[in-house]
Design a protein around this motif. Structure first.
Motif, PDB file in Angstrom:
ATOM      1  N   GLY A   9       0.783  -1.211   0.000  1.00 34.88           N
ATOM      2  CA  GLY A   9       0.000   0.000   0.000  1.00 34.88           C
ATOM      3  C   GLY A   9       0.821   1.271   0.000  1.00 34.88           C
ATOM      4  N   GLN A  10       2.164   1.129   0.098  1.00 35.12           N
ATOM      5  CA  GLN A  10       3.026   2.289   0.077  1.00 35.12           C
ATOM      6  C   GLN A  10       3.747   2.375  -1.257  1.00 35.12           C
ATOM      7  OE1 GLN A  10       5.163   1.279   3.821  1.00 35.12           O
ATOM      8  NE2 GLN A  10       4.487   3.276   4.520  1.00 35.12           N
ATOM      9  N   CYS A  11       4.394   3.512  -1.477  1.00 33.58           N
ATOM     10  CA  CYS A  11       5.055   3.753  -2.754  1.00 33.58           C
ATOM     11  C   CYS A  11       6.463   4.273  -2.499  1.00 33.58           C
ATOM     12  CB  CYS A  11       4.245   4.757  -3.578  1.00 33.58           C
ATOM     13  SG  CYS A  11       4.949   5.133  -5.179  1.00 33.58           S
ATOM     14  N   LEU A  12       7.432   3.713  -3.203  1.00 36.19           N
ATOM     15  CA  LEU A  12       8.806   4.187  -3.134  1.00 36.19           C
ATOM     16  C   LEU A  12       8.950   5.317  -4.145  1.00 36.19           C
ATOM     17  CD1 LEU A  12      11.757   3.891  -2.162  1.00 36.19           C
ATOM     18  CD2 LEU A  12      12.089   2.237  -4.006  1.00 36.19           C
ATOM     19  N   VAL A  13       9.127   6.551  -3.660  1.00 35.09           N
ATOM     20  CA  VAL A  13       9.212   7.720  -4.528  1.00 35.09           C
ATOM     21  C   VAL A  13      10.674   8.092  -4.726  1.00 35.09           C
ATOM     22  CG1 VAL A  13       8.517  10.106  -4.885  1.00 35.09           C
ATOM     23  CG2 VAL A  13       6.987   8.529  -3.673  1.00 35.09           C
ATOM     24  N   LEU A  14      11.137   8.005  -5.971  1.00 35.17           N
ATOM     25  CA  LEU A  14      12.509   8.372  -6.305  1.00 35.17           C
ATOM     26  C   LEU A  14      12.525   9.869  -6.584  1.00 35.17           C
ATOM     27  CD1 LEU A  14      13.338   5.316  -8.584  1.00 35.17           C
ATOM     28  CD2 LEU A  14      13.868   5.625  -6.161  1.00 35.17           C
ATOM     29  N   MET A  15      13.052  10.635  -5.633  1.00 34.65           N
ATOM     30  CA  MET A  15      12.945  12.087  -5.653  1.00 34.65           C
ATOM     31  C   MET A  15      14.044  12.779  -6.457  1.00 34.65           C
ATOM     32  SD  MET A  15      10.235  12.593  -3.902  1.00 34.65           S
ATOM     33  CE  MET A  15      10.378  14.379  -3.820  1.00 34.65           C
ATOM     34  N   ASP A  16      15.215  12.173  -6.514  1.00 31.28           N
ATOM     35  CA  ASP A  16      16.359  12.852  -7.108  1.00 31.28           C
ATOM     36  C   ASP A  16      17.334  11.807  -7.622  1.00 31.28           C
ATOM     37  OD1 ASP A  16      18.072  14.874  -7.901  1.00 31.28           O
ATOM     38  OD2 ASP A  16      18.494  15.599  -5.871  1.00 31.28           O
ATOM     39  N   CYS A  17      18.302  12.252  -8.420  1.00 28.35           N
ATOM     40  CA  CYS A  17      19.360  11.347  -8.844  1.00 28.35           C
ATOM     41  C   CYS A  17      20.697  12.076  -8.776  1.00 28.35           C
ATOM     42  CB  CYS A  17      19.108  10.796 -10.249  1.00 28.35           C
ATOM     43  SG  CYS A  17      19.587  11.869 -11.600  1.00 28.35           S
ATOM     44  N   VAL A  18      21.755  11.310  -8.598  1.00 28.39           N
ATOM     45  CA  VAL A  18      23.118  11.840  -8.580  1.00 28.39           C
ATOM     46  C   VAL A  18      23.882  11.185  -9.720  1.00 28.39           C
ATOM     47  CG1 VAL A  18      25.274  12.019  -7.291  1.00 28.39           C
ATOM     48  CG2 VAL A  18      23.084  12.207  -6.085  1.00 28.39           C
ATOM     49  N   PRO A  19      24.215  11.929 -10.776  1.00 26.21           N
ATOM     50  CA  PRO A  19      24.987  11.354 -11.879  1.00 26.21           C
ATOM     51  C   PRO A  19      26.393  10.970 -11.405  1.00 26.21           C
ATOM     52  CG  PRO A  19      23.928  13.435 -12.516  1.00 26.21           C
ATOM     53  CD  PRO A  19      23.833  13.325 -11.030  1.00 26.21           C
ATOM     54  N   LEU A  20      26.831   9.773 -11.739  1.00 27.67           N
ATOM     55  CA  LEU A  20      28.138   9.305 -11.284  1.00 27.67           C
ATOM     56  C   LEU A  20      29.197   9.380 -12.378  1.00 27.67           C
ATOM     57  CD1 LEU A  20      27.315   6.232  -8.990  1.00 27.67           C
ATOM     58  CD2 LEU A  20      27.870   8.587  -8.327  1.00 27.67           C
ATOM     59  N   PHE A  21      29.203   8.406 -13.287  1.00 28.88           N
ATOM     60  CA  PHE A  21      30.355   8.267 -14.172  1.00 28.88           C
ATOM     61  C   PHE A  21      29.972   8.251 -15.648  1.00 28.88           C
ATOM     62  CE2 PHE A  21      31.502   5.847 -10.232  1.00 28.88           C
ATOM     63  CZ  PHE A  21      32.405   6.781  -9.750  1.00 28.88           C
ATOM     64  N   HIS A  22      30.949   8.666 -16.472  1.00 21.68           N
ATOM     65  CA  HIS A  22      30.831   8.540 -17.927  1.00 21.68           C
ATOM     66  C   HIS A  22      32.117   8.022 -18.553  1.00 21.68           C
ATOM     67  CE1 HIS A  22      32.562  12.656 -17.458  1.00 21.68           C
ATOM     68  NE2 HIS A  22      33.243  12.317 -18.543  1.00 21.68           N
ATOM     69  N   ASN A  23      33.194   7.978 -17.776  1.00 25.24           N
ATOM     70  CA  ASN A  23      34.466   7.478 -18.309  1.00 25.24           C
ATOM     71  C   ASN A  23      34.571   5.965 -18.201  1.00 25.24           C
ATOM     72  OD1 ASN A  23      35.631   9.919 -19.152  1.00 25.24           O
ATOM     73  ND2 ASN A  23      36.280  10.403 -17.062  1.00 25.24           N
ATOM     74  N   SER A  24      34.187   5.433 -17.065  1.00 25.63           N
ATOM     75  CA  SER A  24      34.188   3.984 -16.847  1.00 25.63           C
ATOM     76  C   SER A  24      33.199   3.674 -15.743  1.00 25.63           C
ATOM     77  CB  SER A  24      35.578   3.482 -16.453  1.00 25.63           C
ATOM     78  OG  SER A  24      35.523   2.105 -16.105  1.00 25.63           O
ATOM     79  N   LEU A  25      32.386   2.632 -15.947  1.00 29.36           N
ATOM     80  CA  LEU A  25      31.398   2.259 -14.938  1.00 29.36           C
ATOM     81  C   LEU A  25      31.922   1.208 -13.975  1.00 29.36           C
ATOM     82  CD1 LEU A  25      28.097   2.091 -17.038  1.00 29.36           C
ATOM     83  CD2 LEU A  25      29.417   4.078 -16.272  1.00 29.36           C
ATOM     84  N   ALA A  26      33.188   0.808 -14.149  1.00 24.36           N
ATOM     85  CA  ALA A  26      33.709  -0.320 -13.371  1.00 24.36           C
ATOM     86  C   ALA A  26      34.810   0.079 -12.396  1.00 24.36           C
ATOM     87  CB  ALA A  26      34.237  -1.400 -14.323  1.00 24.36           C
ATOM     88  N   LEU A  27      34.955   1.365 -12.098  1.00 23.00           N
ATOM     89  CA  LEU A  27      35.987   1.817 -11.176  1.00 23.00           C
ATOM     90  C   LEU A  27      35.464   1.708  -9.742  1.00 23.00           C
ATOM     91  CD1 LEU A  27      37.251   4.977 -13.097  1.00 23.00           C
ATOM     92  CD2 LEU A  27      38.335   2.723 -12.979  1.00 23.00           C
TER      93      LEU A  27
END
Length: 216
Positions: free
Chosen positions: A53-71
């Motif tokens: 009966g509840q909802c997980l509200v994703l309010m914001d995002c933090v951009p992390l990487f664009h050079n490599s996703l595996a660091l």
């Protein structure tokens, strides 16, 4: 350090709602680096648990990487900083997003290290074939962890905060090329004066989404 995440109770089918700010910033991140894979974290308001009966509200995002996703070392640094910042804003890490570098690649390519250490769920993956601001529907496929594998979440359990307004805000910011001003954690590491919380873009989204800007 223990990270208190917004997580559903075992066996619960929880609704997820994605805010305009979170969606627009994910899109701007992908638009800034169109030929690279990008990723980031999604934040929700701090809560002890999310149940029926509840909802997980994703309010914001933090951009992390664009050079490599595996660091993993730099990811740990980023996660620690985001933990402290989100806690100060009464939020918690509640998800992960990714846009792959291949046009038709929509796989949820998260690492096991993130699964085991942070139990991140749900996980939107941007649909590269729909990243134009002209597309009428959300360009996101939302995944969740079920039976030890990532599967697309039931679309009936994924909602958008006023999609018409969100789409309008995205179109305006894409036209203005606001993605050029978006700062991810890679940018921050190159110049620590650059703010990965993206306050200027947050303010633009909130101003454009204000009811007075969409009055009939």
């Amino acid at each position: 350090m223990e990270r208190p995440l917004a997580q559903p109770l075992p066996g619960e089918m929880v609704e997820v709602e994605i805010s305009a700010r979170a969606y627009v910033k994910m899109q701007l991140h992908a638009a800034k680096f169109p030929s690279r894979a990008v990723n980031g974290l999604l934040l929700a308001e701090r809560a002890p648990e999310v149940g029926r009966g509840q909802c997980l509200v994703l309010m914001d995002c933090v951009p992390l990487f664009h050079n490599s996703l595996a660091l993993t070392v730099m990811l740990e640094v980023a996660l620690n900083q985001v933990d402290l910042w989100s806690a100060a804003n009464n939020q918690v890490i509640a998800g992960y997003y990714q846009a792959n570098d291949q046009l038709r690649d929509r796989r949820c390519c998260l690492t096991c290290w993130i699964f085991s250490a942070f139990l991140v769920s749900p996980s939107p993956v941007l649909d590269n074939t729909k990243l134009s601001g002209e597309y009428s529907g959300p360009a996101v496929v939302v995944y969740e962890r079920q039976d030890n594998k990532w599967t697309p979440k039931d679309k009936n359990l994924v909602m958008w905060q006023d999609w018409v307004v969100t789409r309008s805000v995205l179109r305006e910011l894409m036209t203005a090329r606001a993605y050029g001003g978006l700062v991810d954690f890679d940018d921050h590491l190159d110049d620590i004066r650059r703010d990965w919380s993206n306050t200027p873009i947050n303010d633009k989204v909130e101003a454009l989404a204000a009811p007075s800007n969409h009055a009939v």
